[in-house]
Design an enzyme around this catalytic site. Structure first.
Site, mmCIF file in Angstrom:
data_model
loop_
_atom_site.group_PDB
_atom_site.id
_atom_site.type_symbol
_atom_site.label_atom_id
_atom_site.label_comp_id
_atom_site.label_asym_id
_atom_site.label_seq_id
_atom_site.Cartn_x
_atom_site.Cartn_y
_atom_site.Cartn_z
ATOM 1 N N PRO A 9 0.788 -1.230 0.000
ATOM 2 C CA PRO A 9 0.000 0.000 0.000
ATOM 3 C C PRO A 9 0.821 1.282 0.000
ATOM 4 C CG PRO A 9 -0.183 -1.167 2.098
ATOM 5 C CD PRO A 9 0.489 -2.090 1.139
ATOM 6 N N ASN A 10 0.312 2.235 -0.764
ATOM 7 C CA ASN A 10 0.843 3.603 -0.867
ATOM 8 C C ASN A 10 2.153 3.703 -1.654
ATOM 9 O OD1 ASN A 10 -1.266 4.858 0.710
ATOM 10 N ND2 ASN A 10 -0.393 3.768 2.448
ATOM 11 N N ARG A 17 4.934 10.955 -2.659
ATOM 12 C CA ARG A 17 4.667 10.669 -1.247
ATOM 13 C C ARG A 17 5.900 10.944 -0.385
ATOM 14 N NH1 ARG A 17 4.586 4.575 1.201
ATOM 15 N NH2 ARG A 17 3.937 5.161 3.296
ATOM 16 N N TYR A 22 10.999 8.964 1.249
ATOM 17 C CA TYR A 22 11.014 7.866 0.273
ATOM 18 C C TYR A 22 11.706 8.202 -1.051
ATOM 19 C CZ TYR A 22 7.692 5.956 3.613
ATOM 20 O OH TYR A 22 7.108 5.489 4.769
ATOM 21 N N ASN A 72 8.171 -5.402 -0.817
ATOM 22 C CA ASN A 72 8.015 -4.267 0.100
ATOM 23 C C ASN A 72 6.552 -4.245 0.538
ATOM 24 O OD1 ASN A 72 7.755 -1.874 1.481
ATOM 25 N ND2 ASN A 72 8.968 -0.668 0.035
ATOM 26 N N ALA A 75 3.047 -0.623 4.998
ATOM 27 C CA ALA A 75 2.643 -0.658 6.416
ATOM 28 C C ALA A 75 2.171 -2.042 6.865
ATOM 29 C CB ALA A 75 1.561 0.384 6.665
ATOM 30 N N GLU A 96 12.564 -9.080 2.095
ATOM 31 C CA GLU A 96 11.763 -7.902 2.496
ATOM 32 C C GLU A 96 12.592 -6.640 2.261
ATOM 33 O OE1 GLU A 96 9.651 -8.124 6.348
ATOM 34 O OE2 GLU A 96 10.468 -6.134 6.733
ATOM 35 N N HIS A 98 12.687 -2.285 2.373
ATOM 36 C CA HIS A 98 12.118 -0.986 2.745
ATOM 37 C C HIS A 98 13.029 0.110 2.229
ATOM 38 C CE1 HIS A 98 9.192 -2.957 5.187
ATOM 39 N NE2 HIS A 98 10.153 -3.692 5.694
ATOM 40 N N ARG A 105 12.924 4.931 12.654
ATOM 41 C CA ARG A 105 11.710 5.752 12.551
ATOM 42 C C ARG A 105 10.807 5.561 13.773
ATOM 43 N NH1 ARG A 105 9.111 5.211 6.879
ATOM 44 N NH2 ARG A 105 8.028 7.058 7.672
HETATM 45 C C1 DQA Z 1 8.124 1.312 3.865
HETATM 46 C C2 DQA Z 1 8.167 1.536 5.383
HETATM 47 C C3 DQA Z 1 6.796 1.306 5.997
HETATM 48 O O1 DQA Z 1 6.832 1.540 7.401
HETATM 49 C C4 DQA Z 1 5.777 2.252 5.386
HETATM 50 O O2 DQA Z 1 4.490 2.000 5.904
HETATM 51 C C5 DQA Z 1 5.774 2.201 3.903
HETATM 52 C C6 DQA Z 1 7.050 2.164 3.200
HETATM 53 C C7 DQA Z 1 9.480 1.664 3.193
HETATM 54 O O3 DQA Z 1 9.667 1.277 2.041
HETATM 55 O O4 DQA Z 1 10.325 2.340 3.795
HETATM 56 O O5 DQA Z 1 4.734 2.287 3.255
HETATM 57 O O6 DQA Z 1 7.867 -0.056 3.615
#
Ligand code: DQA
Length: 154
Positions: A9-10, A17, A22, A72, A75, A96, A98, A105
């Site tokens: 998501p996102n 964003r 990011y 990735n 959240a 995984e 990020h 954070r």
């Molecule tokens: C993320 C880190 C997560 O905590 C966050 O909710 C994201 C992006 C990252 O790529 O740093 O959506 O996965």
């Protein structure tokens, strides 16, 4: 070699964003970087804001059609046991990724419920984390092939 790249998501909003966290690259830029750096790998790219769709896509890799997954989970990383179970069911390496360093954070981001069932976690390298994850899958695959060659020649 086939690698599935899943973004949660996102992450469709990358570029717009919170660029101070990011970066300014879009998801399409990251996909471009992957295909240019690994021209022989067949990538399947998938992004969704929906937990069930992500689980369906993870499950699609259970039959051995993919050599590994770069993931990735956004959240969902921090609370989705359903996604963790889907990853745990897979017989292939899942890395995984990020973009940000989740350990530096907010408190709630420091924990990943998915990392314990992944081969590795790459966090805080920006888009280079995706390249590192692919390199890890390529190495893991080569190790498996070498071990099986050694077994056959015994
Ligand atoms: C993320 C880190 C997560 O905590 C966050 O909710 C994201 C992006 C990252 O790529 O740093 O959506 O996965």
């Amino acid at each position: 070699m086939h690698i599935l790249v899943i973004n949660g998501p996102n992450l469709n909003l990358l570029g717009k964003r919170e660029p101070h966290i990011y970066g300014t690259q879009t998801l399409a830029d990251i996909y471009d970087e992957l295909t240019k750096n690994f021209p022989v790998i067949q990538f399947t790219f998938f992004q969704s804001n929906h937990e069930g769709e992500i689980i369906d896509t993870l499950q699609s890799a259970i039959d051995g059609t993919q050599d590994g997954i770069v993931f990735n989970p956004g959240a969902f990383t921090h609370y989705s046991y359903a996604i963790r179970d889907a990853v745990a069911a897979l017989p292939i390496p899942v890395i995984e990724v990020h973009l940000s360093n989740i350990h530096l954070r907010e408190e709630f981001r420091r924990d990943s419920v998915i990392a314990p069932v992944c081969k590795a976690q790459v966090s805080g390298f920006g888009s280079a984390g995706y390249l590192l994850a692919v390199t890890m899958i390529v190495n893991a695959r080569q190790n498996i092939e070498e071990t099986s060659k050694e077994k056959h020649s015994e």
